[in-house]
Design an enzyme around this catalytic site. Structure first.
Site, mmCIF file in Angstrom:
data_model
loop_
_atom_site.group_PDB
_atom_site.id
_atom_site.type_symbol
_atom_site.label_atom_id
_atom_site.label_comp_id
_atom_site.label_asym_id
_atom_site.label_seq_id
_atom_site.Cartn_x
_atom_site.Cartn_y
_atom_site.Cartn_z
ATOM 1 N N THR A 256 28.903 60.804 -34.933
ATOM 2 C CA THR A 256 29.707 62.127 -35.475
ATOM 3 C C THR A 256 31.085 61.814 -35.354
ATOM 4 O O THR A 256 31.934 61.288 -34.628
ATOM 5 C CB THR A 256 29.532 63.128 -34.313
ATOM 6 N N CYS A 342 51.019 39.337 -21.734
ATOM 7 C CA CYS A 342 50.561 38.912 -20.459
ATOM 8 C C CYS A 342 48.954 38.725 -20.734
ATOM 9 O O CYS A 342 48.148 39.533 -20.951
ATOM 10 C CB CYS A 342 50.716 40.325 -19.786
#
Ligand SMILES: *Cc1c(COP(=O)(O)O)cnc(C)c1O
Length: 418
Positions: A256, A342
């Site tokens: 949807t 990181c």
């Protein structure tokens, strides 16, 4: 009245801390985009796939208007736009969907080393399934060499996936030349154009682009919605669906539709199309001012990536002989990105900067400035002054910088790992 922050640089009137200058990571929703989206959260809540009542028609109308707005910005037709959850999904759908659809024709894919992880990791997965992937290198300016691309293509090549503009260093690849080479050889050309769409001219026909990924949140639209352009003629490109379900989006992407998000993406594209030229000129002026101020006041700074082939709002600079983490801490009220990523517990130098030939230390001491629609000149002045102040202070404490100034060749010194 001007106040001061925790350092010695005054915060001028018109500047609010913190300052957002990280527009390659995401961008602030334009209030006009929000305005366009709001009715689709409330009264116009229908499912765009509901064909037999006005709630559905209303939602579908919003979606189809957005399809046209997106298509217009990139020179496509509305039927060629497939909605997705963002560019990560668009890249996955494009690369996996083409690999699957054209596997009888060949199993070779060409990409390049500074792509976004959504492209690189998708290609890595395909290697596990028996596809052969060539990762082209980039030159010191961040651009691929077209001769490398020519040499890499063989009769098993089905797809070339090269990004339009890089998200770290902002360099713009020679997309039209790549598209021409691909079409001469009957190879499909996909481009991750996330950073380019709405910032610089993109024309899928003039540039021979067959498949293109974009996402709303990098052009002042909402997060979690994107699109994939899929060429319908000359040549018609087919893509195997990667999600099974109701067969939405011409069978290529079931689920949807996120109607408010899609309406927002459309509105963002419409605004970008109208304002791109003037906005680009303004951002180039701000970017050049930032660069000139930093280069004027500091030695041992350099720009990463081509200045000539570059997005208007991007500046990526290395501040040599400054420790990256201290630098970022010193400017903690300015949102920018560093040349470090990181990964789990460790700070890894950026693979994009390393691909340009930068050493780990220099990569760590690099900063990506991402200027955008909501930045102003006062902010640029403040950011420049603040950075100059911090870099000078850190260098005063740096034995390395002192040695360099005294003319000692530090490349001859062996360092202990830290
Ligand atoms: C942000 C970005 C993506 C990922 O887009 P999402 O919509 O956040 O999934 C992909 N490619 C590039 C170049 C990007 O900058």
């Amino acid at each position: 009245m001007s106040n001061t922050d925790n350092g010695s640089v005054a915060v001028p009137a018109g500047v609010q801390l913190p300052i957002y200058m990280d527009n390659h990571a995401t961008s602030q929703l334009d209030p006009r985009v929000l305005e366009a989206m709001l009715p689709y959260f409330t009264s116009k809540f229908g499912n765009a796939a509901s064909r037999n009542h006005s709630f559905g028609w209303e939602a579908e109308q919003g979606v189809e208007t957005a399809r046209e707005q997106i298509a217009r910005l990139i020179g496509a037709t509305a039927k060629e736009i497939i909605f997705t959850s963002g560019a990560t999904e668009s890249n996955n759908l494009a690369i996996k969907g083409i690999a699957e659809m054209y596997k009888e024709r060949g199993n070779h894919i060409i990409t390049q080393v500074t792509e976004h992880k959504a492209v690189l990791d998708t290609c890595k997965r395909l290697e596990k399934y028996g596809y052969r992937v060539t990762y082209l290198p980039v030159k010191a300016d961040g651009l691929i060499d077209l001769d490398d691309l020519k040499r890499a293509m063989d009769d098993k090549t089905i797809l070339v996936s090269i990004m339009f503009a890089n998200n770290e260093i902002g360099v713009v690849q020679p997309v039209a030349e790549i598209g021409k080479l691909c079409h001469e050889r009957n190879v499909i050309f996909h481009t991750d154009a996330v950073q380019a769409v709405g910032k610089i001219p993109v024309d899928v026909n003039a540039m021979n682009i067959d498949v293109l990924s974009l996402t709303a949140h990098k052009l002042y639209g909402p997060k979690g919605v994107g699109a994939l352009y899929v060429r319908r003629r000359n040549p018609r490109v087919q893509i195997s669906a990667q999600l099974d379900g109701g067969g939405h989006e011409r069978g290529m992407r079931s689920g949807t539709l996120n109607v408010p998000g899609i309406v927002g993406l459309g509105a963002a594209c419409e605004i970008a199309r109208e304002e791109m030229e003037s906005e680009a000129a303004r951002l180039i002026r701000l970017r050049e001012k930032l660069k000139a101020k930093l280069e004027g006041a500091l030695d041992y700074v350099h720009v990463n990536g081509s200045m000539e082939h570059r997005l208007p709002g991007n500046l990526n600079m290395s501040f040599v002989y400054v420790e990256g983490e201290s630098l970022l801490m010193g400017i903690n009220e300015i949102a920018v990105s560093s040349g470090s990523a990181c990964t789990s517990a460790t700070l890894e130098p950026s693979y994009v900067l390393k691909a340009l030939g930068l050493g780990d230390d220099v990569a760590h001491s690099s900063i990506r400035f991402g200027l955008g629609r909501f930045n102003n000149e006062a902010e640029v002045d403040y950011v420049a002054d603040k950075l100059i102040d911090i870099v000078q202070k850190l260098r005063e404490l740096s034995p390395l910088y002192e040695m360099v100034k005294e003319g000692i060749d530090i490349s001859k010194i062996e360092w202990q790992a830290h």
